[in-house]
Design a protein around this motif. Structure first.
Motif: not given
Length: 671
Positions: A93-120
């Motif tokens: 919520p402090g960074l534009g309301g960005r959805v940082h990650s979306l995990e599909y729990k039955p398989t553990g798959r990350q559906l989005l590209y989840r950046n491992p760093v915060l680099q402006p």
């Protein structure tokens, strides 16, 4: 498990954002995604009309944010997690309301590209932006000025009896409130997102919206959408209609098949369901769909060339993999703005979730079969009728009042609510959110004058909307802050001569002189601009303060002054300004580049080359900015020419040299 919404902490390496630039951004908004009138005439009538509708005059009233660094340290970020037994969504919520990650729990798959760093990096309209996840882009063509800004967030009732996370804010470029409602129905494989943009004013407003979804850029990944053609936009600033999937000898629905950065806006037929999917070599991935109002779909690729690869490294940790973007918007392309009538609203529903399709069909070579397979699997997983029904069920809840605050955004909405007495059910802009930046404007609203200014810094952000300008035109003599703000508001509307008159009445303070210098430069008076910049810079140096805002102001003023002095052919004065900056500022990459340009202008190409040989990074390098390469090639040409003139033949020989990879951020074909 029942659906839950909870606070959390996301820990990852992050570079500090730095302070906002206190100097108002007077420059006409640069837009690498703009086309000229001749190209617009070749478009369908509705596209041409919207592509030329209400381009930004400037970034006002928003301030630039370009004081970030590339030094990352461990940081804890506020997060909100929405979760059921199928999906887990993490929102910032402090960074534009960005959805940082979306995990599909039955398989553990990350559906989005989840950046491992915060680099402006300088991709937002006002500067700082970061890659990854799902971002909500509102305002004008480009990444929103809210990319790293806090939004209001709260729990609200959901249509299924559970809870939603509501995000809302007042978007200041277009002066419009908006909301984003996220919820996970119990047992659902799809995250539902209800969006509403309202126009509370008595005049139409231009609206821009694109939901940008970063997806992993892996070998074998294909992007599918229900279209046989697309409008391609490249960084050579051309828009053309191309076939899908194959164009110019390659299947462009595979992101790695493009060499240079490109946008592909899919021309989805009016009767088709709105959706876009990114599926891997195994046929699994993410699908996004929506109600029909969100008509546009797009694929953005960085490309496999040197420039695209360099940008991918720049935005994350090298070696961690790249990304592409699939997107959904209100118009067919991002070059367009859609009019919203006075008192009206745009509202729609989006859904995000996993999709599994037969990889043999998806990657089998038959485009009609591939997109038909994806469409059929989507219909089985989430029927189109269910999306329409979910939208109808959500609409009454869009006005539901928040139950529990989870995060606080800015006070600008509260100031507008105070001035305009707006009734905005569901998105309260409470008086208690008013802060230090709004206080002078609140005093002006109630007393008709501003507090006396501090000479060291400009008096806070300026407001430029028609209603605020009307009020500013009533200021009395001697109100220095009022005169300064009036000048900014007049400049924004194109009333340049009257803006200059207001700044001349602002008491000769250095930050008013800077505005006058900028006006001189824009109006074709380079010598007078250079003189005024030198005067403003000298006075500002005498007002030295040990705080982040003053440092940010000096960096911005120093950069403008050096560029103006170079434009006036006064390289020695430009060098003196660089020498007058604090040593830590002079070491920033932007000023190292300016030093090289100054040395080149002074005739010392060898010393300019030494700056590049020593290595530096321009932290705030802008999307599409080719100044690194242009300066390096100009140095090569001067070195090749020796004491003689730089001829076209020498420039051609210089161009034959390879630009060192650390400086190659070119996003278009090399001439």
């Amino acid at each position: 498990m029942p659906t839950t919404i909870r606070r959390a902490v996301l820990s990852l390496p992050a570079a500090p954002l730095g302070a906002e630039d206190p100097l108002p951004s007077l420059r006409t908004a640069a837009d690498v995604h703009r086309i000229d009138a001749e190209q617009r005439r070749a478009l369908p009538a509705d596209m041409a009309r919207q592509a030329g509708h209400a381009p930004l005059r400037s970034l006002l009233p928003v301030r630039r944010r370009d004081g970030y660094s590339r030094r990352r340290t461990p940081a804890d970020l506020e997060a909100i997690v929405i979760e059921n037994d199928r999906l887990r969504a993490t929102v910032l919520p402090g960074l534009g309301g960005r959805v940082h990650s979306l995990e599909y729990k039955p398989t553990g798959r990350q559906l989005l590209y989840r950046n491992p760093v915060l680099q402006p990096a300088s991709f937002a309209l006002n500067g700082a932006w970061f890659s990854g996840g799902i971002e909500w882009n509102i305002g004008a063509t480009g990444h929103t000025t809210l990319s790293v800004a806090p939004l209001h967030a709260a729990r609200v009732p959901a249509p299924d009896g559970g809870e939603m996370l509501r995000l809302w804010e007042w978007e200041r470029l277009r002066d419009l409130p908006f909301q984003v409602d996220l919820w996970l129905p119990d047992g659902s494989d799809f995250l539902y997102v209800g969006v509403r943009v309202r126009n509370p004013h008595d005049r139409p407003a231009p609206v821009y919206w694109w939901s940008n979804i970063a997806v992993p850029e892996e070998a074998g990944t294909r992007v599918l959408a229900p279209a046989e053609a697309a409008w391609r936009f490249g960084y050579e600033r051309s828009l053309s209609r191309v076939p899908v999937p194959g164009w110019d000898g390659a299947d462009r629905t595979y992101p790695l098949n493009s060499t240079h950065a490109s946008d592909f806006f899919y021309d989805v037929p009016g009767s088709e369901r709105r959706w876009i999917a990114s599926l891997g070599a195994d046929g699994h991935g993410l699908v996004q769909t929506s109600t029909d109002l969100l008509r546009g779909r797009k694929l953005f690729v960085w490309g496999s060339g040197r420039g695209g690869r360099r940008w991918q490294e720049w935005l994350t940790e090298p070696g961690t993999g790249g990304y592409a973007e699939i997107q959904a918007g209100l118009a067919r392309t991002q070059l367009e703005h859609v009019p919203l009538e006075a008192g009206g609203a745009f509202a729609w529903l989006e859904a995000y979730g996993p999709l599994a399709a037969d990889p043999a069909i998806v990657h089998g070579g038959d485009w009609a079969a591939a997109r038909g397979e994806a469409a059929a699997r989507l219909e089985a997983a989430l029927p189109r009728a269910d999306v329409d029904a979910a939208y109808a069920a959500w609409r009454p809840y869009a006005d539901a009042e928040p139950k529990e605050s989870l995060h606080t955004g800015s006070g600008w909405g509260a100031l507008e609510a105070e001035r305009g007495h707006y009734d905005l059910p569901g998105t309260p802009f409470a008086p208690e959110t008013l802060g230090e930046e709004q206080e002078p404007w609140l005093e002006f609203l109630h007393r008709g004058e501003f507090p006396r200014p501090d000479r060291s810094l400009p008096p806070g952000p300026s407001l430029v909307s028609p209603r605020w300008r009307e009020l500013l035109e009533t200021i009395g003599d001697g109100d220095l802050c009022g005169a300064y703000h009036l000048g900014v508001a007049r400049w924004h509307t194109g009333d340049r001569s009257q803006a200059v008159r207001a700044w001349e009445a602002a008491g000769g303070l250095w930050w008013a002189k800077r505005c006058l210098a900028f006006a001189d430069a824009e109006d074709g008076h380079p010598e007078r601009a250079a003189d005024r910049y030198l005067e403003a810079f000298g006075e500002a140096c005498g007002e030295r303060r040990e705080n982040a805002s003053w440092t940010a102001a000096m960096a911005a003023l120093g950069r403008e002054a050096v560029e103006a002095l170079l434009a006036a052919g006064r390289a020695d004065d430009a060098s003196a300004v660089l020498d007058g900056l604090r040593p830590d500022l002079r070491e920033h990459g932007r000023f190292r580049l300016l030093r090289a340009r100054v040395l080149l202008a002074q005739g010392d190409a060898a010393a300019a080359q030494e700056v590049f040989d020593g290595g530096f990074e321009v932290e705030d390098l802008r999307e599409g900015d080719e100044s690194l390469g242009e300066t390096w090639y100009a140095i090569q040409a001067r070195l090749l020419a020796g004491e003689g003139p730089v001829t076209e033949e020498i420039r051609a020989r210089a161009r034959a040299r390879a630009l060192p990879r650390p400086y190659d951020f070119r996003m278009r074909p090399v001439p």
